[in-house]
Scaffold this motif. Structure first.
Motif, PDB file in Angstrom:
ATOM      1  N   THR A 115       5.944   9.208   2.372  1.00  0.00           N
ATOM      2  CA  THR A 115       7.049  10.120   3.008  1.00  0.00           C
ATOM      3  C   THR A 115       7.714   8.995   4.282  1.00  0.00           C
ATOM      4  N   SER A 116       7.176   7.986   4.241  1.00  0.00           N
ATOM      5  CA  SER A 116       7.786   7.241   5.364  1.00  0.00           C
ATOM      6  C   SER A 116       9.280   7.009   5.022  1.00  0.00           C
ATOM      7  N   LEU A 117      10.119   6.801   6.440  1.00  0.00           N
ATOM      8  CA  LEU A 117      11.748   6.927   6.440  1.00  0.00           C
ATOM      9  C   LEU A 117      12.279   5.637   6.560  1.00  0.00           C
TER      10      LEU A 117
ATOM     11  N   ALA B  82       0.607  -1.296  -0.109  1.00  0.00           N
ATOM     12  CA  ALA B  82      -0.052   0.155   0.021  1.00  0.00           C
ATOM     13  C   ALA B  82       0.971   1.246  -0.119  1.00  0.00           C
ATOM     14  N   TYR B  83       0.395   2.236  -0.598  1.00  0.00           N
ATOM     15  CA  TYR B  83       1.074   3.507  -0.910  1.00  0.00           C
ATOM     16  C   TYR B  83       0.213   4.703  -0.845  1.00  0.00           C
ATOM     17  N   GLY B  84       0.663   5.646   0.342  1.00  0.00           N
ATOM     18  CA  GLY B  84      -0.062   6.752   0.674  1.00  0.00           C
ATOM     19  C   GLY B  84       0.676   7.939   0.007  1.00  0.00           C
TER      20      GLY B  84
ATOM     21  N   GLU C 194       1.810  -0.926   9.469  1.00  0.00           N
ATOM     22  CA  GLU C 194       2.762  -0.906   8.130  1.00  0.00           C
ATOM     23  C   GLU C 194       2.351  -1.481   6.997  1.00  0.00           C
ATOM     24  N   GLY C 195       1.196  -1.490   6.704  1.00  0.00           N
ATOM     25  CA  GLY C 195       0.842  -2.281   5.501  1.00  0.00           C
ATOM     26  C   GLY C 195       0.533  -3.839   5.607  1.00  0.00           C
ATOM     27  N   THR C 196       0.892  -4.513   6.393  1.00  0.00           N
ATOM     28  CA  THR C 196       1.513  -6.053   6.458  1.00  0.00           C
ATOM     29  C   THR C 196       0.263  -6.562   7.051  1.00  0.00           C
TER      30      THR C 196
ATOM     31  N   ALA D  81      -2.119   6.486   9.788  1.00  0.00           N
ATOM     32  CA  ALA D  81      -2.688   5.354  10.613  1.00  0.00           C
ATOM     33  C   ALA D  81      -1.758   4.142  10.603  1.00  0.00           C
ATOM     34  N   ALA D  82      -1.123   3.830   9.254  1.00  0.00           N
ATOM     35  CA  ALA D  82      -0.511   2.459   9.168  1.00  0.00           C
ATOM     36  C   ALA D  82       1.095   2.300   9.926  1.00  0.00           C
ATOM     37  N   THR D  83       1.526   3.564   9.917  1.00  0.00           N
ATOM     38  CA  THR D  83       2.812   4.043  10.682  1.00  0.00           C
ATOM     39  C   THR D  83       2.641   4.341  12.140  1.00  0.00           C
ATOM     40  N   ARG D  84       1.580   4.617  12.750  1.00  0.00           N
ATOM     41  CA  ARG D  84       1.122   5.294  14.040  1.00  0.00           C
ATOM     42  C   ARG D  84       1.803   6.379  14.055  1.00  0.00           C
ATOM     43  N   ALA D  85       1.553   7.281  13.182  1.00  0.00           N
ATOM     44  CA  ALA D  85       2.362   8.478  13.189  1.00  0.00           C
ATOM     45  C   ALA D  85       2.009   9.517  14.465  1.00  0.00           C
ATOM     46  N   SER D  86       2.815  10.290  14.699  1.00  0.00           N
ATOM     47  CA  SER D  86       2.753  11.505  15.531  1.00  0.00           C
ATOM     48  C   SER D  86       3.458  12.753  15.085  1.00  0.00           C
TER      49      SER D  86
ATOM     50  N   LEU E 144       1.327  -9.236   1.644  1.00  0.00           N
ATOM     51  CA  LEU E 144       1.006  -7.791   2.054  1.00  0.00           C
ATOM     52  C   LEU E 144       2.329  -7.080   2.766  1.00  0.00           C
ATOM     53  N   ASN E 145       3.187  -6.275   1.949  1.00  0.00           N
ATOM     54  CA  ASN E 145       4.291  -5.861   2.410  1.00  0.00           C
ATOM     55  C   ASN E 145       5.205  -6.447   2.924  1.00  0.00           C
ATOM     56  N   PRO E 146       5.603  -7.552   2.560  1.00  0.00           N
ATOM     57  CA  PRO E 146       6.661  -8.711   3.068  1.00  0.00           C
ATOM     58  C   PRO E 146       7.885  -7.998   3.298  1.00  0.00           C
TER      59      PRO E 146
ATOM     60  N   ASP F 140      -1.475   2.207  -5.213  1.00  0.00           N
ATOM     61  CA  ASP F 140      -1.421   3.606  -4.629  1.00  0.00           C
ATOM     62  C   ASP F 140      -2.790   4.128  -4.244  1.00  0.00           C
ATOM     63  N   LEU F 141      -2.949   4.713  -3.055  1.00  0.00           N
ATOM     64  CA  LEU F 141      -4.279   5.038  -2.675  1.00  0.00           C
ATOM     65  C   LEU F 141      -4.654   6.541  -2.630  1.00  0.00           C
ATOM     66  N   THR F 142      -3.993   7.121  -3.314  1.00  0.00           N
ATOM     67  CA  THR F 142      -4.087   8.647  -3.542  1.00  0.00           C
ATOM     68  C   THR F 142      -5.166   8.964  -4.458  1.00  0.00           C
TER      69      THR F 142
ATOM     70  N   GLY G 106      13.498  17.593  17.726  1.00  0.00           N
ATOM     71  CA  GLY G 106      12.729  16.513  18.214  1.00  0.00           C
ATOM     72  C   GLY G 106      11.651  17.033  18.780  1.00  0.00           C
ATOM     73  N   HIS G 107      10.715  16.211  19.097  1.00  0.00           N
ATOM     74  CA  HIS G 107       9.261  16.458  19.889  1.00  0.00           C
ATOM     75  C   HIS G 107       9.740  16.042  21.253  1.00  0.00           C
ATOM     76  N   VAL G 108      10.452  16.722  21.914  1.00  0.00           N
ATOM     77  CA  VAL G 108      10.938  16.615  23.037  1.00  0.00           C
ATOM     78  C   VAL G 108       9.959  16.544  24.262  1.00  0.00           C
TER      79      VAL G 108
HETATM   80  C1  LIG Z   1      10.284  15.696   6.340  1.00  0.00           C
HETATM   81  C2  LIG Z   1       9.638  14.669   6.887  1.00  0.00           C
HETATM   82  C3  LIG Z   1       9.260  14.656   8.138  1.00  0.00           C
HETATM   83  C4  LIG Z   1       8.522  13.736   8.967  1.00  0.00           C
HETATM   84  N1  LIG Z   1       8.178  13.916  10.310  1.00  0.00           N
HETATM   85  C5  LIG Z   1       7.654  13.065  10.788  1.00  0.00           C
HETATM   86  C6  LIG Z   1       6.924  13.268  12.234  1.00  0.00           C
HETATM   87  O1  LIG Z   1       7.376  14.320  12.771  1.00  0.00           O
HETATM   88  N2  LIG Z   1       6.361  12.120  12.790  1.00  0.00           N
HETATM   89  C7  LIG Z   1       5.988  11.021  12.220  1.00  0.00           C
HETATM   90  O2  LIG Z   1       5.246  10.097  12.885  1.00  0.00           O
HETATM   91  N3  LIG Z   1       6.527  10.783  11.075  1.00  0.00           N
HETATM   92  C8  LIG Z   1       7.308  11.798  10.176  1.00  0.00           C
HETATM   93  N4  LIG Z   1       7.730  11.597   8.972  1.00  0.00           N
HETATM   94  C9  LIG Z   1       7.580  10.195   8.403  1.00  0.00           C
HETATM   95  C10 LIG Z   1       6.027  10.021   7.629  1.00  0.00           C
HETATM   96  O3  LIG Z   1       5.721  11.224   7.110  1.00  0.00           O
HETATM   97  C11 LIG Z   1       5.078   9.425   8.437  1.00  0.00           C
HETATM   98  O4  LIG Z   1       5.490   7.995   8.500  1.00  0.00           O
HETATM   99  C12 LIG Z   1       3.917   9.253   7.573  1.00  0.00           C
HETATM  100  O5  LIG Z   1       2.940   8.645   8.550  1.00  0.00           O
HETATM  101  C13 LIG Z   1       3.740   8.289   6.350  1.00  0.00           C
HETATM  102  O6  LIG Z   1       2.612   8.541   5.770  1.00  0.00           O
HETATM  103  P1  LIG Z   1       2.386   8.184   4.112  1.00  0.00           P
HETATM  104  O7  LIG Z   1       1.040   8.625   3.833  1.00  0.00           O
HETATM  105  O8  LIG Z   1       3.431   9.047   3.399  1.00  0.00           O
HETATM  106  O9  LIG Z   1       2.654   6.764   3.985  1.00  0.00           O
HETATM  107  P2  LIG Z   1       3.604   5.830   2.920  1.00  0.00           P
HETATM  108  O10 LIG Z   1       5.075   6.478   2.992  1.00  0.00           O
HETATM  109  O11 LIG Z   1       3.061   5.995   1.842  1.00  0.00           O
HETATM  110  O12 LIG Z   1       3.641   4.372   3.650  1.00  0.00           O
HETATM  111  C14 LIG Z   1       3.932   4.293   4.885  1.00  0.00           C
HETATM  112  C15 LIG Z   1       3.755   2.846   5.164  1.00  0.00           C
HETATM  113  O13 LIG Z   1       2.315   2.714   5.522  1.00  0.00           O
HETATM  114  C16 LIG Z   1       1.857   1.682   4.805  1.00  0.00           C
HETATM  115  N5  LIG Z   1       0.443   2.258   4.118  1.00  0.00           N
HETATM  116  C17 LIG Z   1       0.260   3.394   3.558  1.00  0.00           C
HETATM  117  N6  LIG Z   1      -1.201   3.723   3.450  1.00  0.00           N
HETATM  118  C18 LIG Z   1      -1.737   2.547   3.693  1.00  0.00           C
HETATM  119  C19 LIG Z   1      -3.053   2.044   3.653  1.00  0.00           C
HETATM  120  N7  LIG Z   1      -4.007   2.863   3.097  1.00  0.00           N
HETATM  121  N8  LIG Z   1      -3.266   1.068   4.248  1.00  0.00           N
HETATM  122  C20 LIG Z   1      -2.490   0.104   4.917  1.00  0.00           C
HETATM  123  N9  LIG Z   1      -1.000   0.607   4.718  1.00  0.00           N
HETATM  124  C21 LIG Z   1      -0.643   1.748   4.382  1.00  0.00           C
HETATM  125  C22 LIG Z   1       2.713   1.439   3.608  1.00  0.00           C
HETATM  126  O14 LIG Z   1       2.643   0.204   2.850  1.00  0.00           O
HETATM  127  C23 LIG Z   1       4.151   1.695   4.370  1.00  0.00           C
HETATM  128  O15 LIG Z   1       4.380   0.629   4.986  1.00  0.00           O
HETATM  129  C24 LIG Z   1       8.321  12.457   8.412  1.00  0.00           C
HETATM  130  C25 LIG Z   1       8.954  12.305   6.832  1.00  0.00           C
HETATM  131  C26 LIG Z   1       9.308  13.200   6.172  1.00  0.00           C
HETATM  132  C27 LIG Z   1       9.820  13.178   4.960  1.00  0.00           C
END
Ligand SMILES: Cc1cc2nc3c(=O)[nH]c(=O)nc-3n(C[C@H](O)[C@H](O)[C@H](O)COP(=O)(O)OP(=O)(O)OC[C@H]3O[C@@H](n4cnc5c(N)ncnc54)[C@H](O)[C@@H]3O)c2cc1C
Length: 461
Positions: free
Chosen positions: A78-80, A73-75, A202-204, A147-152, A454-456, A94-96, A373-375
């Motif tokens: 921006t994942s790192l 899956a691709y959002g 993480e799409g797994t 959601a898939a990366t448990r972002a903050s 799924l994203n092996p 691609d889900l865009t 950082g998000h200290v």
């Molecule tokens: C400049 C910069 C700053 C950043 N700062 C932060 C930060 O402060 N905090 C933070 O948490 N992250 C940060 N990140 C990392 C990134 O933005 C996050 O991980 C974000 O959540 C990824 O979302 P995305 O839509 O780009 O997912 P993608 O990169 O497209 O995918 C990420 C993962 O999720 C899976 N995925 C995507 N969409 C779906 C879906 N619909 N269903 C199932 N799985 C899916 C993919 O397979 C992949 O494993 C930063 C990145 C950059 C480049």
């Protein structure tokens, strides 16, 4: 290998027949979908298919299962941590194209969106309702990817992470079944927490196609501030004391001198080149004034200077834009190099020991890197700026990262506060959680995705 090539060709021809020019096999599209922001080189998928509905996602998963080919899956890409790398080939899904905001319920403080909606798109839409969605990773990521990366990100100290703000998900499982993981209720004790299982998967485990999110009222008053310190210790001690005294900070972000220097150059600021905190206070006029005053008293005792405040939207936007561009500002310090953003997170009382130890390691090695950082959450990143052809430099950065992770684990912290495991932190996950916990994760994966399409290879091999 021959069989895989055959399976891939067959799958591509099936998808081309069904999706026409929404299937791309161009090198440019495939390279772009392998993850361009990661510090790890991404293996490119065999093709990229753009889905527009949940039904199409089901069809694509069925096709991939039939041909035994991986689907990633691709959002927003921006994942790192190598999350999008097609280690075993296959399709980038691609889900865009699924970018509809399905409903906003101001009276319930929630909304329902398709997975490809980005956080900036959502917040622009919510402004007229007087609402906002706070989770803010800086990058304009999709809500499905977040959601898939448990972002903050910068707001998590006050509003929590995706773990706290996702109420429910619509998920397509590997075999094509569709489940809803929660409800619109603010809380639930109904069975296992399936939403929590998918948040950070993480799409797994499945493909998220819709997300129900908590929303918040835009605060009556928002005050941003910048405060620089004579020492790094002073800045970090201020953070610890402000959190321990329960000042309800909306954001508190640390930038070391090198990061300030980079931001000054990149974002045309003229901040003193010193350890610095970027802050934001939310609330009523009176509450915000009181929070800022209490913070300032703590900062003064720790060598902090006068806090420069930004009240107007444009001034606040300029400040936070500079913070969000910290990664690109760091990248600009050394042309043609790539950034490796590390991501440890420790309990707040251990923050000083963690950051000061890391700073000492960087100084001892003479490495060019920034710390940002998000200290307020105990989470920070060392951004290494590495010459991709210099393996000795990369090895030194890896050694520093290892020490940083070891120190974080010894202090009761984690190898990743927000970026996730992907390919890059699989060994660290075992160190952090232990073999039995990772074996349980693998058993869940095996149950939900027996053919491992799924994203092996992400999270574990
Ligand atoms: C400049 C910069 C700053 C950043 N700062 C932060 C930060 O402060 N905090 C933070 O948490 N992250 C940060 N990140 C990392 C990134 O933005 C996050 O991980 C974000 O959540 C990824 O979302 P995305 O839509 O780009 O997912 P993608 O990169 O497209 O995918 C990420 C993962 O999720 C899976 N995925 C995507 N969409 C779906 C879906 N619909 N269903 C199932 N799985 C899916 C993919 O397979 C992949 O494993 C930063 C990145 C950059 C480049």
């Amino acid at each position: 290998m021959g069989n895989e090539i055959k399976a891939s060709a067959l799958l591509l021809s099936v998808l081309a027949g069904r999706f026409g020019d929404r299937l791309s096999v161009s090198t440019a599209a495939r390279e772009q979908h392998a993850g361009t922001e990661s510090h790890l080189p991404g293996a490119i998928p065999d093709g990229v298919v753009l889905a527009q509905t949940t039904e199409e996602v089901i069809e694509i998963l069925h096709a991939c299962t039939t041909h035994g080919m991986p689907v990633i899956a691709y959002g927003a890409g921006t994942s790192l941590e190598g999350h999008l790398s097609a280690e075993r080939g296959g399709i980038s899904l691609d889900l865009t194209g699924m970018a509809r905001i399905l409903s906003v319920e101001p009276e319930n403080l929630l909304c329902r969106v398709e997975a490809g909606v980005t956080r900036e798109q959502l917040n622009t839409h919510l402004r007229d309702f007087g609402l906002f969605f706070p989770v803010d990773p800086g990058a304009n990521a999709t809500l499905g990817g977040m959601a898939a990366t448990r972002a903050s990100g910068t707001n998590a100290v006050r509003y929590g992470t995706m773990r706290d703000n996702v109420l429910s998900l619509k998920v397509v499982l590997a075999d094509g079944r569709v489940i809803e993981t929660g409800t619109n209720a603010a809380k639930s004790a109904a069975g296992y927490d399936i939403t929590g299982l998918f948040v950070g998967s993480e799409g797994t485990l499945g493909v998220i196609t819709e997300v129900t999110l908590r929303l918040y009222g835009i605060p009556e008053s928002i005050l941003a501030g910048v405060c620089s310190f004579t020492t790094l210790d002073g800045a970090v001690d201020t953070v610890i004391q402000a959190i321990q005294q329960a000042i309800p900070l909306a954001r508190i972000e640390f930038l070391d001198e090198k990061q300030v220097e980079a931001c000054n150059a990149y974002s045309k600021l003229d901040l003193p080149v010193r350890p610095t905190l970027f802050l934001e206070f939310n609330g009523s006029e009176a509450a915000v004034a009181e929070q800022a005053e209490t913070f300032h008293a703590i900062a003064s005792q720790n060598g902090g200077g006068k806090m420069t405040v930004a009240r107007q939207v444009e001034d606040r936007t300029k400040l936070w834009k500079a913070r969000h561009n910290a990664y690109f500002a760091t990248k600009a310090l050394r042309p043609n190099c790539r950034v490796w953003s590390t991501d440890v997170c420790v309990p707040i009382a251990a923050l000083a020991e963690s950051i000061l130890g890391t700073r000492a390691d960087l100084d001892a090695e003479g490495m060019l890197a920034t710390i940002v950082g998000h200290v307020g959450d105990g989470n920070y990143h060392v951004l290494f700026i590495l010459d991709p052809d210099n393996h000795e430099e990369e090895a030194r950065a890896a050694a520093i990262n290892e020490r940083m992770v070891s120190r974080a684990l010894a202090l009761g912290g984690t190898c990743t506060g927000e970026h996730g495991i992907g390919l890059g932190k699989r060994e660290n996950l075992i160190r952090e959680r232990g073999g039995d916990a990772v074996a349980l994760m693998k058993a869940i994966k095996q149950l939900m995705d027996p053919s491992s399409i799924l994203n092996p290879d992400k999270i574990f091999t």
